[in-house]
Every structure is written in structure tokens, then in C-alpha cells.
Design an enzyme around this catalytic site. Structure first.
Site, mmCIF file in Angstrom:
data_model
loop_
_atom_site.group_PDB
_atom_site.id
_atom_site.type_symbol
_atom_site.label_atom_id
_atom_site.label_comp_id
_atom_site.label_asym_id
_atom_site.label_seq_id
_atom_site.Cartn_x
_atom_site.Cartn_y
_atom_site.Cartn_z
ATOM 1 N N TYR A 73 27.790 29.736 56.206
ATOM 2 C CA TYR A 73 26.887 29.312 54.915
ATOM 3 C C TYR A 73 27.366 27.797 54.443
ATOM 4 O O TYR A 73 26.589 27.168 54.213
ATOM 5 C CB TYR A 73 27.772 30.159 53.829
ATOM 6 C CG TYR A 73 27.175 29.857 52.545
ATOM 7 C CD1 TYR A 73 27.937 29.009 51.592
ATOM 8 C CD2 TYR A 73 26.172 30.234 51.935
ATOM 9 C CE1 TYR A 73 27.454 28.543 50.321
ATOM 10 C CE2 TYR A 73 25.447 30.088 50.747
ATOM 11 C CZ TYR A 73 26.307 29.205 49.844
ATOM 12 O OH TYR A 73 25.847 28.835 48.512
ATOM 13 N N ASP A 74 28.837 27.555 54.751
ATOM 14 C CA ASP A 74 29.251 26.355 54.451
ATOM 15 C C ASP A 74 28.560 25.149 55.124
ATOM 16 O O ASP A 74 28.167 23.942 54.716
ATOM 17 C CB ASP A 74 30.753 25.996 54.505
ATOM 18 C CG ASP A 74 31.647 26.631 53.413
ATOM 19 O OD1 ASP A 74 30.869 26.995 52.564
ATOM 20 O OD2 ASP A 74 32.696 27.138 53.813
ATOM 21 N N GLU A 119 23.656 50.888 28.819
ATOM 22 C CA GLU A 119 23.966 50.116 29.908
ATOM 23 C C GLU A 119 25.327 49.733 29.789
ATOM 24 O O GLU A 119 25.687 49.800 28.207
ATOM 25 C CB GLU A 119 23.042 48.980 30.095
ATOM 26 C CG GLU A 119 22.792 48.326 28.894
ATOM 27 C CD GLU A 119 21.789 47.170 29.219
ATOM 28 O OE1 GLU A 119 20.650 47.554 29.918
ATOM 29 O OE2 GLU A 119 21.622 46.099 28.591
ATOM 30 N N LYS A 161 28.546 47.774 28.295
ATOM 31 C CA LYS A 161 28.862 46.655 27.479
ATOM 32 C C LYS A 161 29.696 45.359 28.267
ATOM 33 O O LYS A 161 30.898 45.879 28.293
ATOM 34 C CB LYS A 161 29.233 46.844 26.183
ATOM 35 C CG LYS A 161 29.169 45.451 25.173
ATOM 36 C CD LYS A 161 29.349 45.981 23.858
ATOM 37 C CE LYS A 161 29.322 44.660 22.826
ATOM 38 N NZ LYS A 161 30.216 43.687 23.347
ATOM 39 N N ASP A 205 32.250 42.927 29.238
ATOM 40 C CA ASP A 205 33.258 42.283 28.259
ATOM 41 C C ASP A 205 33.524 40.744 28.663
ATOM 42 O O ASP A 205 34.617 40.505 29.364
ATOM 43 C CB ASP A 205 34.593 42.841 28.309
ATOM 44 C CG ASP A 205 35.434 42.529 27.207
ATOM 45 O OD1 ASP A 205 35.280 41.802 26.266
ATOM 46 O OD2 ASP A 205 36.624 42.882 27.304
ATOM 47 N N TYR A 212 20.797 40.527 30.958
ATOM 48 C CA TYR A 212 20.324 42.027 30.295
ATOM 49 C C TYR A 212 19.184 41.992 29.368
ATOM 50 O O TYR A 212 18.731 42.902 28.813
ATOM 51 C CB TYR A 212 21.463 42.646 29.903
ATOM 52 C CG TYR A 212 22.549 41.721 28.973
ATOM 53 C CD1 TYR A 212 22.251 41.373 27.842
ATOM 54 C CD2 TYR A 212 23.762 41.628 29.617
ATOM 55 C CE1 TYR A 212 22.846 40.429 27.153
ATOM 56 C CE2 TYR A 212 24.802 40.900 28.778
ATOM 57 C CZ TYR A 212 24.250 40.343 27.630
ATOM 58 O OH TYR A 212 25.153 39.627 27.034
ATOM 59 N N LYS A 228 31.042 51.700 20.777
ATOM 60 C CA LYS A 228 32.324 50.876 21.706
ATOM 61 C C LYS A 228 33.421 51.979 22.116
ATOM 62 O O LYS A 228 33.460 53.165 21.755
ATOM 63 C CB LYS A 228 33.175 50.139 20.488
ATOM 64 C CG LYS A 228 32.227 48.994 19.956
ATOM 65 C CD LYS A 228 32.023 47.960 21.018
ATOM 66 C CE LYS A 228 33.465 47.175 21.054
ATOM 67 N NZ LYS A 228 33.467 46.016 20.271
ATOM 68 N N CYS A 283 74.047 49.960 37.933
ATOM 69 C CA CYS A 283 73.167 51.026 37.839
ATOM 70 C C CYS A 283 73.205 51.732 36.356
ATOM 71 O O CYS A 283 74.311 52.430 36.448
ATOM 72 C CB CYS A 283 72.929 51.955 39.029
ATOM 73 S SG CYS A 283 71.917 53.283 38.862
ATOM 74 N N CYS A 314 74.175 55.752 37.808
ATOM 75 C CA CYS A 314 75.324 55.937 38.754
ATOM 76 C C CYS A 314 76.422 54.913 38.811
ATOM 77 O O CYS A 314 77.518 55.185 39.389
ATOM 78 C CB CYS A 314 74.790 56.022 40.154
ATOM 79 S SG CYS A 314 74.500 54.825 41.256
ATOM 80 N N CYS A 343 69.316 49.661 43.151
ATOM 81 C CA CYS A 343 70.603 50.253 43.074
ATOM 82 C C CYS A 343 71.335 50.397 44.576
ATOM 83 O O CYS A 343 70.441 50.985 45.351
ATOM 84 C CB CYS A 343 70.372 51.633 42.469
ATOM 85 S SG CYS A 343 71.786 52.673 42.676
ATOM 86 N N CYS A 369 72.145 57.946 44.666
ATOM 87 C CA CYS A 369 71.900 57.913 43.126
ATOM 88 C C CYS A 369 71.104 58.837 42.552
ATOM 89 O O CYS A 369 70.025 59.228 43.227
ATOM 90 C CB CYS A 369 71.389 56.606 42.798
ATOM 91 S SG CYS A 369 70.879 56.429 41.149
HETATM 92 S S1 IVH Z 1 22.034 42.887 24.436
HETATM 93 C C1 IVH Z 1 20.285 41.566 20.573
HETATM 94 N N1 IVH Z 1 23.365 44.064 26.349
HETATM 95 O O1 IVH Z 1 27.529 41.969 23.495
HETATM 96 C C2 IVH Z 1 21.346 42.127 21.727
HETATM 97 N N2 IVH Z 1 24.580 42.449 24.917
HETATM 98 O O2 IVH Z 1 27.943 42.062 20.258
HETATM 99 C C3 IVH Z 1 21.387 41.085 22.759
HETATM 100 N N3 IVH Z 1 26.869 42.367 25.803
HETATM 101 O O3 IVH Z 1 26.530 38.889 22.327
HETATM 102 C C4 IVH Z 1 22.634 41.655 23.380
HETATM 103 N N4 IVH Z 1 26.974 43.430 27.450
HETATM 104 O O4 IVH Z 1 27.547 39.225 24.904
HETATM 105 C C5 IVH Z 1 23.532 43.063 25.289
HETATM 106 N N5 IVH Z 1 24.199 45.066 28.192
HETATM 107 C C6 IVH Z 1 24.344 44.418 27.055
HETATM 108 C C7 IVH Z 1 25.797 43.602 26.748
HETATM 109 C C8 IVH Z 1 25.768 42.679 25.726
HETATM 110 C C9 IVH Z 1 27.406 42.698 26.795
HETATM 111 C C10 IVH Z 1 27.441 41.420 24.675
HETATM 112 C C11 IVH Z 1 26.639 40.227 24.350
HETATM 113 C C12 IVH Z 1 26.492 40.091 22.781
HETATM 114 C C13 IVH Z 1 27.525 40.930 22.272
HETATM 115 C C14 IVH Z 1 27.006 41.707 21.160
#
Ligand code: IVH
Length: 668
Positions: free
Chosen positions: A34-35, A111, A113, A115, A223, A311, A405, A408, A423, A428
Site C-alpha cells: 500500500y505504501d 442503531e 450511539k 461515543d 449515520y 442511554k 505479604c 503470610c 510474595c 502462602c
Molecule cells: S443521529 C438529529 N445517530 O449523539 C440527530 N447521532 O446527542 C443527529 N451520535 O451529536 C444525530 N451515534 O454525535 C445519531 N447513530 C447515531 C449516533 C449519534 C452517536 C451522537 C452524535 C450527536 C449526539 C446526539
């Protein structure tokens, strides 16, 4: 071939390999090859600047550092999501949706969420032209150059029906393993590690020098879509499929739901998978699928009314360090343990957290009386992430690592250069009860009723010195112990007796050989098929097993060189333990790797998995070249798509039932 044509060819090839690697997780060529492609392209572009273009893959790295981020005012505000934390709040959301839609029923898409850090990506004529962070929703920071360093972000979309103008919303994040590796690197070079993957993703993306971002292994999932010209989507599903077809990375985990029950099921499924997912999530996003329905529902001031974040319990909270102790494990390793004022984290109450060793304690400068961030990810033991320095009062007391320890009173030794202290007393009691606990544990001999407390009692009372002594215990001896009735004593004796016939791999694991976990125990059992050849194996023979390196081989040989370990095996055999060699795989699906996707009409996912395993097949979570076939139920999404792309055979539920039905009939 002229330079222009070759440049075009290289760009196409590199884009293809970026896809294979970052979107499909399935590279076709080595990093070195690839490089080489990238280097060739770079040098051609230097020689023929007339062919250089901003969407070239060479523009991903080393772009000119910005002095500060420019502001981006976007056409359509980036909204955030409302939250809900329990079934009642979710039901309230569903009720509002149904009320607004009147006679029509919603279909939801659920789907993960992610982080991470929200970003917007703008494509014009299919080329990536601008990327920005969320900012206040309307005005964000221009991080285009930094985003260009993400290999999973295509600089040009491919395929048909691409809108002239397209805003894509998504999340930049770090995979758990990339986060760990990156932190190890930072530590090794004397820099401060990041606290969690989300912070490190944010810190990495918001670098003024894109070369730093380029060195960080950031990932991306998209998304949603913001403003767009030149096409519409009838549903979320259709939108995600289009994004994926154009080459954008879309999270394959999603599931359709038509009622609360189905959403709750998706929530539980995702929560159960949380620990094993390669990235961090903090909930389930529930979205109305149909665009027409979204239109009717509209938005509140900051959140759309067509989506909500359901959540998960937090994985990171603040806690007070009430004390710092040390614990002695089965190998004699002495590790610091932090006693916390109990807190609720990751769905359970915890009162203890571990630190790996003394150095970590020093590095984190942890003191008794400190407030700390504690993190519990999945099933792992909670760990102290960081001291909250701003909450110090000056009354905190440093911890002095003991020289003897606590169990013991033998000296604790730490070899030059080693990180772990031990230890020094092989006899022990803490080591003995630790070994006993491990021996009886679920992955080992799986002796029900033999928990922490009983192991401790058995060791303290002198009834059990080595695990083999378990097989000499009588009901009377057991019931003489504190808080042990005749009935439970009889149950434990029966459970001990029942553990005598045991798969070889479980016995090997139960021995507690340093470095040998469940997976290695399995490989060892498959290789040696009996204890005899295993207990006299040389390091050379051990290293013939693919996952055993020189260190592990040495640890195993060292173990067998100690006479008490050879004696333990003799005693176990004399007590009647009969290990069973692993059965050669014979089922109709043996050697096959199978991926399940979508909803099966006739059986639950668990039932399907069990059936596949009974037939000797293996289940995998994602589709790759190695997948033997994919079983597609209704609503199958990205995995099905990927199987098609890779040419992996796809079976319907009916065809699958026919295969296993035939092999599972009584006649077989
Ligand atoms: S939809 C209007 N889908 O969650 C809806 N958000 O509190 C737009 N996030 O700012 C977001 N996974 O950073 C959507 N599958 C997902 C997500 C997602 C994470 C985050 C996103 C957003 C925050 C909303």
C-alpha cells in the site's frame, strides 16, 4: 502509459484499498505494498503538478498546519438527540410519535450511539470539500485537513445518483484497541495518556497540525444526512444503503423495530454485545425510518422529534478512595486494590477497583482520600482512570507499598526491571486459596458451590492444601465448616465428584499455569490430546502451536519443572480425574464460519447459533473473505451488502433450516 493515466489508476487503486482496509476491515494487500502505491503517486504528482488535485489520497497527510480553526457556518443546523433512561421514558417517546402520526404506524431503526465526536462532511460533485466539528450546531470548526487524514473517509464518492451537494453527519471515534495502543505509545514517549477513547478522538481531531491527526488511528461511521441537492431518500434505511454504496463507512449494526417490545429487545441485545464491540457506545439511538414520518414529526428547539437516545448506564463515574490495600493472587503476584465508597457504574455497584501494579499507582499519584474517575467497561474489573486533582484537600495520604505479604508475612520481592512484585512464599495461603478458586471456576473444573468464601475456609482450615485434596473431602468434613449445612455439603461433594470427567482443555486451564488462558488451553489440548505428552513437552514442541511464543513456552516448561506441579497431576489422576481429549469436529458445518444477519422468522438468534455450533460450525460477527456463508433473515442490512460485495454465498433461512434439519434429525 502516460503519467496522467497512471496517476488516475493509482488514485483508484488506493481508494479501493482504503475501502478494503478501513470500511470492509478486509485488506487485500500488505501495508508495505500500500505504501509503495502511495509513494509512487506522490512522486508522479511532484513531477507532474498539473495532475495533482485536492481529492488525491496524497493530500491526506502532511498538509500545511492551520494557525487556528476557521469557523464554518452550515446550511442546516446539526441537532442533538433527546435522551431517555428507562422503558417508561421510551414509551413516552413512542406515544408522542404515534400521536403525531395519527393513523400511520411508525417503523423504527435502532442503531448504536457512538461515543465519539460528531462531525459534518460536505461533498460537492462527489468530492469531499469540507469537514467540521459540531460546535454550537450552526457554527462549527473547520477540520477539513484533519479529516482528510482519516483513511476510512473517501475523498471521492463513487457509484450512481450522487447528489450535487451533500452534507453527511457522522461520528469520529477511536477503536478500543487503537486507543490502548496509542496510549501505550504516548506513555512510552513520556507523554500524558488519554483518559478514554472519546477524549482521545476529540483531542486527535482538533489538532492544529494535521500530521499529528494523521498519526492517530481515527475511525469514522456516518449515520445521517443534512442538506442535500439533487435527490431525496424515502427512508433512513435507504439513506444508509446509499451512503454505504457511495463508499462511506456505515455501522453494520442496526435493527428494525415496529414496537416498544422490539426496541427493548434491540436495547438488551446491544447492551449484551457492548463489551465485545470494538468501539465504545453509550446507548441505542432509536430513529423513525420513513422520511415522510420524520417530516410530520418535525423538531423541538434542539432535538428532532423523530429520534431519541436510549442511554446505557454510565461506565465512568467519580468515586472516593477510602483505602488502598494489596491482594495476593494465585501466582503470588501482589497487586494494589483500591477500596472505594460504593458507587453505581456500568449497571452495577462497585466498591473495589484494581491497579495493575505499583508503578501504575505511582504514575497516577493515587492517595488515600482522593476522588477518582472509575471506569467499568463491560465485564472487566473496574479500574481507576485518573485522580481528580481539583478535589484534593491536602489531607490525602500517600500509600506505602508493603515489604511483607499481608497474608503470610513472608517478604515481598520485586526483581530488577520487573513490574510485578511477588510474595516469596510458595505455600502462602492466599496463593493456595487463589489457585483453588481458579481451579473450581467456571472455565476450569466448574465446581458449583465452591466459591470464594468456601475456598478460603478450606485453605484456612488446612483441609485443602492442593486442588487434588478436594477429591478426598467427605460430607462430614465439609459440614464441620462455618455456615455449612449437611445439604449444601452434600451438594458440594457431589459437584466435586461430577467434575472428574472433564474436557482436557478445561483441566489444563484449571491448573492455573502462568500465561495459559482458556484459548491457549484449548490449543494445548488439541495439540497434545492427553496430559502425558503435555507434561513433558519441550519449549520447541510447545512453540509449534501457532499462538504460543517463546515466553509462554518457557512459562509452561518452568511450571512443569516444579515437582509440586508434577505431583499435583499425579494426585489428580490418582483421584480419578479423567480428562477427555477434544472431539474432532465432525458436524456437517465443521470448518465453516457463518455470519447471521437480519431477523429469522422461525427461530431466535441464540437458537440459530446453538444449532450451528451443534453442527460443528463457528459463528462470526462480521463478514470477511473467510466467511463460508451468510444466513440472511428479513431486514438484513450491511452484512448482507458486504457478503454480496465480497462474493460470499448467501443462504436464506429456509435453505439453512434444510441443512441443519437434515443433520439434526434423530437418524443422525
Ligand atoms: S443521529 C438529529 N445517530 O449523539 C440527530 N447521532 O446527542 C443527529 N451520535 O451529536 C444525530 N451515534 O454525535 C445519531 N447513530 C447515531 C449516533 C449519534 C452517536 C451522537 C452524535 C450527536 C449526539 C446526539
Amino acid at each position: 502509459m502516460d503519467a496522467g493515466a497512471r496517476i488516475l489508476e493509482l488514485k483508484t487503486q488506493i481508494a479501493h484499498h482504503d475501502q478494503r482496509y478501513h470500511v470492509l476491515d478486509n485488506p487485500e494487500i500488505s501495508d508495505a505494498s500500500y505504501d509503495a502505491l502511495l509513494r509512487e503517486l506522490k512522486s508522479l504528482e511532484l513531477q507532474h503538478p498539473e495532475f495533482a488535485s485536492p481529492d488525491s489520497p496524497t493530500q491526506r497527510v502532511g498538509a500545511r498546519p492551520a494557525t487556528k480553526f476557521l469557523r464554518v457556518t452550515r446550511r442546516q443546523q446539526m441537532l442533538s438527540l433527546g435522551n431517555c433512561f428507562n422503558g417508561d421514558e421510551l414509551a413516552e417517546f413512542d406515544r408522542r410519535v404515534r400521536k403525531s402520526l395519527g393513523a400511520q404506524s411508525p417503523r423504527y431503526v435502532c442503531e448504536p450511539k457512538m461515543d465519539g465526536l460528531a462531525v459534518e462532511l460536505v461533498f460537492e460533485g462527489g468530492s469531499f470539500v469540507q469537514g467540521s466539528t459540531r460546535g454550537d450546531g450552526t457554527v462549527g470548526e473547520d477540520v477539513t485537513q484533519n479529516l482528510k487524514t482519516l483513511r476510512s473517509l473517501p475523498l471521492r464518492l463513487h457509484g450512481s445518483n450522487i447528489p450535487r451537494y451533500l452534507e453527511v453527519r457522522g461520528e469520529v471515534f477511536l477503536k478500543k484497541t487503537d486507543f490502548q495502543k496509542m496510549n501505550e505509545g504516548l506513555l512510552a514517549s513520556g507523554q500524558e495518556p488519554f483518559v478514554n477513547p472519546r477524549n482521545s478522538a476529540a483531542g486527535s481531531l482538533r489538532q492544529l497540525n494535521p500530521a499529528i491527526t494523521a498519526a492517530r488511528p481515527l475511525s469514522l461511521f456516518v449515520y445521517e444526512v443534512g442538506a442535500l441537492d439533487g435527490r431525496t431518500f424515502a427512508s433512513h434505511e435507504e439513506k444508509l444503503r446509499a451512503l454505504s454504496r457511495w463508499g462511506l463507512p456505515v455501522n453494520p449494526w442496526r435493527t428494525g423495530a415496529v414496537d416498544l417490545l422490539a426496541i427493548e429487545r434491540a436495547y438488551r441485545e446491544l447492551l449484551a454485545e457492548r463489551a465485545s464491540l470494538p468501539y465504545e457506545i453509550d446507548g441505542l439511538v432509536v430513529k423513525v425510518d420513513a422520511s415522510a414520518h420524520r417530516e410530520i414529526l418535525g423538531r423541538a428547539s434542539k432535538n428532532p422529534r423523530w429520534a431519541i437516545a436510549y442511554k446505557f448506564p454510565p461506565e465512568e463515574v467519580e468515586a472516593l478512595v477510602e483505602d488502598i490495600l494489596v491482594s495476593v493472587g494465585r501466582t503470588g503476584a501482589v497487586t494494589p486494590v483500591v477500596a472505594l465508597r460504593p458507587v453505581f457504574v456500568g449497571g452495577v455497584t462497585i466498591s473495589r477497583a484494581t491497579l495493575h501494579n505499583e508503578d501504575e499507582l505511582r504514575r497516577k499519584d493515587l492517595r488515600i482520600g482522593d476522588w477518582v474517575f472509575v471506569r467499568r467497561a463491560g465485564d472487566v474489573i473496574p479500574e481507576v482512570v485518573k485522580v481528580i486533582a481539583s478535589r484534593r484537600t491536602g489531607l490525602e495520604r500517600p500509600f506505602v507499598f508493603p515489604a511483607i505479604c499481608p497474608v503470610c508475612e513472608s517478604p515481598i520481592a520485586r526483581e530488577e526491571g520487573a513490574v510485578v512484585a511477588y510474595c516469596t512464599n510458595r505455600r502462602c495461603p492466599a496463593q493456595r486459596s487463589g489457585l483453588l478458586r481458579h481451579f473450581a471456576s467456571r472455565g476450569g473444573m466448574d465446581i458449583e458451590g465452591l466459591g470464594d468464601r468456601l475456598c478460603q475456609l478450606l485453605t484456612d482450615s488446612g483441609l485443602v492444601n492442593a486442588p487434588s485434596d478436594l477429591y478426598k473431602l467427605s460430607v462430614a468434613q465439609l459440614s464441620s465448616l462455618e455456615r455449612m449445612g449437611d445439604k449444601s455439603a452434600a451438594n458440594v461433594v457431589a459437584a466435586i465428584e461430577g467434575s472428574k470427567r472433564i474436557p482436557l482443555n478445561r483441566l489444563i486451564y484449571a491448573l492455573g499455569i502462568p500465561e495459559v488462558g482458556e484459548a491457549t488451553a484449548k490449543s494445548l489440548a488439541e495439540k497434545f490430546r492427553d496430559l502425558e505428552p503435555f507434561r513433558c513437552a519441550t519449549t520447541a514442541i510447545l512453540q509449534e502451536i501457532p499462538d504460543i511464543g517463546p515466553e509462554m513456552a518457557k512459562a509452561i516448561c518452568d511450571y512443569w519443572e516444579r515437582s509440586e506441579n508434577q505431583e499435583l497431576i499425579d494426585a489428580l489422576i490418582a483421584a480419578g480425574i479423567t480428562p477427555e481429549p477434544p472431539r474432532p469436529a465432525t458436524g456437517i458445518l465443521s470448518g465453516k464460519t457463518i455470519v447471521l444477519t437480519g431477523t429469522l422468522a422461525g427461530m431466535s438468534r441464540d437458537a440459530a447459533k446453538a444449532a450451528i455450533e451443534r453442527c460443528g460450525g463457528k459463528i462470526a460477527g462480521s463478514v470477511s473473505k473467510k466467511t463460508s456463508f451468510v444466513i440472511a433473515g428479513s431486514d438484513a442490512g450491511a452484512k448482507l451488502q458486504k457478503a454480496r460485495t465480497l462474493g460470499v454465498p448467501i443462504l436464506s433461512e429456509e435453505a439453512f433450516l434444510e441443512i441443519i434439519g437434515g443433520s439434526e434429525s434423530p437418524a443422525n
